[in-house]
Design a protein around this motif. Structure first.
Motif, PDB file in Angstrom:
ATOM      1  N   ALA A  99     -74.750  45.162  28.344  1.00  0.00           N
ATOM      2  CA  ALA A  99     -74.418  43.775  28.677  1.00  0.00           C
ATOM      3  C   ALA A  99     -73.056  43.704  29.353  1.00  0.00           C
ATOM      4  O   ALA A  99     -72.144  44.460  29.036  1.00  0.00           O
ATOM      5  N   VAL A 100     -72.907  42.782  30.301  1.00  0.00           N
ATOM      6  CA  VAL A 100     -71.628  42.471  30.928  1.00  0.00           C
ATOM      7  C   VAL A 100     -71.377  40.986  30.696  1.00  0.00           C
ATOM      8  O   VAL A 100     -72.149  40.137  31.149  1.00  0.00           O
ATOM      9  N   THR A 101     -70.318  40.682  29.970  1.00  0.00           N
ATOM     10  CA  THR A 101     -69.985  39.300  29.648  1.00  0.00           C
ATOM     11  C   THR A 101     -68.698  38.930  30.364  1.00  0.00           C
ATOM     12  O   THR A 101     -67.735  39.700  30.353  1.00  0.00           O
ATOM     13  N   THR A 102     -68.686  37.750  30.990  1.00  0.00           N
ATOM     14  CA  THR A 102     -67.548  37.314  31.798  1.00  0.00           C
ATOM     15  C   THR A 102     -66.882  36.109  31.152  1.00  0.00           C
ATOM     16  O   THR A 102     -67.562  35.179  30.699  1.00  0.00           O
ATOM     17  N   TYR A 103     -65.528  36.129  31.129  1.00  0.00           N
ATOM     18  CA  TYR A 103     -64.751  35.040  30.546  1.00  0.00           C
ATOM     19  C   TYR A 103     -63.656  34.609  31.513  1.00  0.00           C
ATOM     20  O   TYR A 103     -63.160  35.400  32.320  1.00  0.00           O
ATOM     21  N   ASN A 104     -63.280  33.330  31.391  1.00  0.00           N
ATOM     22  CA  ASN A 104     -61.975  32.905  31.874  1.00  0.00           C
ATOM     23  C   ASN A 104     -61.243  32.288  30.689  1.00  0.00           C
ATOM     24  O   ASN A 104     -61.722  32.361  29.542  1.00  0.00           O
ATOM     25  N   ILE A 105     -60.084  31.710  30.937  1.00  0.00           N
ATOM     26  CA  ILE A 105     -59.335  31.072  29.862  1.00  0.00           C
ATOM     27  C   ILE A 105     -59.137  29.602  30.205  1.00  0.00           C
ATOM     28  O   ILE A 105     -58.723  29.257  31.318  1.00  0.00           O
ATOM     29  N   ALA A 106     -59.462  28.740  29.254  1.00  0.00           N
ATOM     30  CA  ALA A 106     -59.263  27.300  29.393  1.00  0.00           C
ATOM     31  C   ALA A 106     -58.481  26.815  28.183  1.00  0.00           C
ATOM     32  O   ALA A 106     -58.905  27.019  27.041  1.00  0.00           O
ATOM     33  N   ASN A 107     -57.329  26.226  28.422  1.00  0.00           N
ATOM     34  CA  ASN A 107     -56.477  25.707  27.346  1.00  0.00           C
ATOM     35  C   ASN A 107     -56.142  26.783  26.317  1.00  0.00           C
ATOM     36  O   ASN A 107     -56.130  26.539  25.113  1.00  0.00           O
ATOM     37  N   LYS A 112     -66.669  31.556  27.871  1.00  0.00           N
ATOM     38  CA  LYS A 112     -67.702  32.430  28.432  1.00  0.00           C
ATOM     39  C   LYS A 112     -68.322  31.796  29.669  1.00  0.00           C
ATOM     40  O   LYS A 112     -68.766  30.647  29.643  1.00  0.00           O
ATOM     41  N   LEU A 113     -68.365  32.566  30.762  1.00  0.00           N
ATOM     42  CA  LEU A 113     -68.936  32.089  32.011  1.00  0.00           C
ATOM     43  C   LEU A 113     -70.338  32.613  32.251  1.00  0.00           C
ATOM     44  O   LEU A 113     -71.173  31.921  32.824  1.00  0.00           O
ATOM     45  N   SER A 114     -70.594  33.853  31.851  1.00  0.00           N
ATOM     46  CA  SER A 114     -71.898  34.430  32.129  1.00  0.00           C
ATOM     47  C   SER A 114     -72.147  35.626  31.231  1.00  0.00           C
ATOM     48  O   SER A 114     -71.223  36.189  30.622  1.00  0.00           O
ATOM     49  N   ASN A 115     -73.412  36.006  31.154  1.00  0.00           N
ATOM     50  CA  ASN A 115     -73.805  37.193  30.408  1.00  0.00           C
ATOM     51  C   ASN A 115     -75.029  37.781  31.087  1.00  0.00           C
ATOM     52  O   ASN A 115     -76.009  37.090  31.313  1.00  0.00           O
TER      53      ASN A 115
END
Length: 408
Positions: A99-107, A112-115
């Motif tokens: 699996a490849v899981t994508t994140y950004n940071i909010a506050n 999580k953006l995608s998986n």
């Protein structure tokens, strides 16, 4: 790692508006220390456990803990890369798709953006706006490596293809990329030559040579192999041995850890070599004999911090091995050919590991590394190259630090 990718895996399962509090679903409780730094932590346990991703507002002070905090990852053996202001968590699938899981940071919190899933890969790096992933075979009867191109804007797999890993050296062995790196508009793939058979998969009959395969991008067509016989292979298994500095020069380190039958066989010293900007040949006028200049150390990893300075992991030559990671640090200036040990760290005997996936602002002097101690405690240390000192910072409770990164 033998399972072929399917079109179903190439479709991303986008996740938006997550509100569940269940850790089993990968969501995050309110962290003690929200911020834009990401610290990956492997919990202390006797059996395989999943990493936690913690956020922090500072790496220089305070405490964070996995107790009631963090985003639990799905599966063990996770690897991480940051690109295009996103954090990618990649599962090493142990023979299965990862699996490849994508994140950004909010506050100050991970979002999580995608998986999605790809084959488990052994090398990956940012190239333009993409992540280039490469699955590398270890069987001489299987000469094709598979590559995947993930666009970090769309978060879609936008291309894939194969590479014949027996073509670069043409010596009866396979090229196993130690890592990949974008240099100009090309992809450089330093590699070690391996038998990939006969009960000695990672052994070689060519322990005293260094190679870099040069590929076009995005076609990934082999254009050239850059060769040198002054060192053994560049980098190490799953270790980036190339450093690209501001003027476009590329530096390459060798630990001199080629083996045959499990025995170290290279006669070359641990050393650093150079490829001048705009060329595709090793500069024969440049040679940094690491063992000589350091008075008996070998380099096992490094992070480029700017200004021609690297923070290098080092270990005494007597303790070197194919998978030995140095528990001491040094500042290495590749232009001045200097070596200066870093003070302020615990004694090497009290360190269980120092992280190799670390953060720098590339100001020429600053890096942040995780130091895990034998007594079970873990801290982030700030390394200052200007005075060769390491200062204890953020304390991390509940496990071993594996990665330190930052996204905005």
């Amino acid at each position: 790692m033998k399972t072929n990718i399917t079109k179903a895996f190439m479709a991303l399962a986008f996740v938006g508006g997550l509100s569940s509090c269940s850790k089993n679903e990968g969501t995050e409780s309110i962290p003690e220390n929200p911020g834009n730094y990401i610290v990956a932590v492997t919990p202390v346990a006797s059996t395989g456990v999943a990493d936690y991703l913690l956020t922090a507002g500072s790496l220089e002070s305070g405490t964070v803990s996995i107790a009631g905090n963090g985003v639990e990852q799905d599966g063990t053996y996770r690897y991480y890369v940051t690109h295009n202001n996103k954090f990618f968590s990649m599962l090493y699938g142990q023979g299965n798709p990862g699996a490849v899981t994508t994140y950004n940071i909010a506050n100050g919190k991970l979002n999580k953006l995608s998986n999605f899933q790809t084959e488990t890969v052994q090398a990956f790096a940012p190239v333009n706006d993409d992540l280039l992933l490469v699955k590398i075979p270890r069987n001489i009867a299987s000469p094709l490596a598979t590559w995947y191109k993930v666009n970090t804007n769309s978060l879609l797999i936008t291309g894939e293809g194969t590479i014949n890993v027996q073509a670069p050296s043409n010596n009866g062995e396979s090229a196993h990329f130690s890592w990949i790196k974008q240099v100009g508009n090309k992809v450089y793939a330093p590699y070690f030559s391996i038998k990939a058979c006969c009960g000695d998969s990672f052994g070689t009959d060519f322990p005293d040579n260094a190679w870099i395969a040069v590929y076009s991008y995005p076609e990934m067509q082999l254009e050239k192999v850059i060769k040198d016989d002054r060192t053994s292979f560049i980098g190490r298994y799953f270790v980036d041995g190339l450093g690209l500095v501001e003027n476009g020069d590329v530096y390459a380190f060798s630990s001199s850890v080629a083996t045959k039958g499990g025995v170290l066989t290279s006669t070359k010293p641990s050393a650093i070599t150079k490829i001048k900007a705009g060329t595709t040949e090793f500069d024969k006028t440049y040679f940094y004999n690491f063992e000589e200049i350091s008075n008996g150390y070998v380099i096992t990893n490094w992070i480029y911090i700017g200004g021609n300075n690297f923070v290098a992991h080092v270990t005494p030559k007597a303790s070197k091995g194919a998978y030995v990671v140095g528990k001491e640090l040094a500042i290495v200036n590749v232009v001045d050919k200097t070596f200066k040990k870093v003070g302020g760290l615990p004694a090497a005997a009290n360190i269980s590991s120092i992280t190799t996936n670390n953060y720098t602002i590339k100001d020429g002097k600053t890096a942040y590394l995780g130091v895990n101690l034998t007594d079970g405690t873990s801290f982030v240390y700030k390394v200052d190259a200007s005075n060769q000192t390491a200062t204890k910072g953020l304390k991390v409770e509940g496990g071993l630090i594996t990665t330190i990164q930052n996204i905005k």
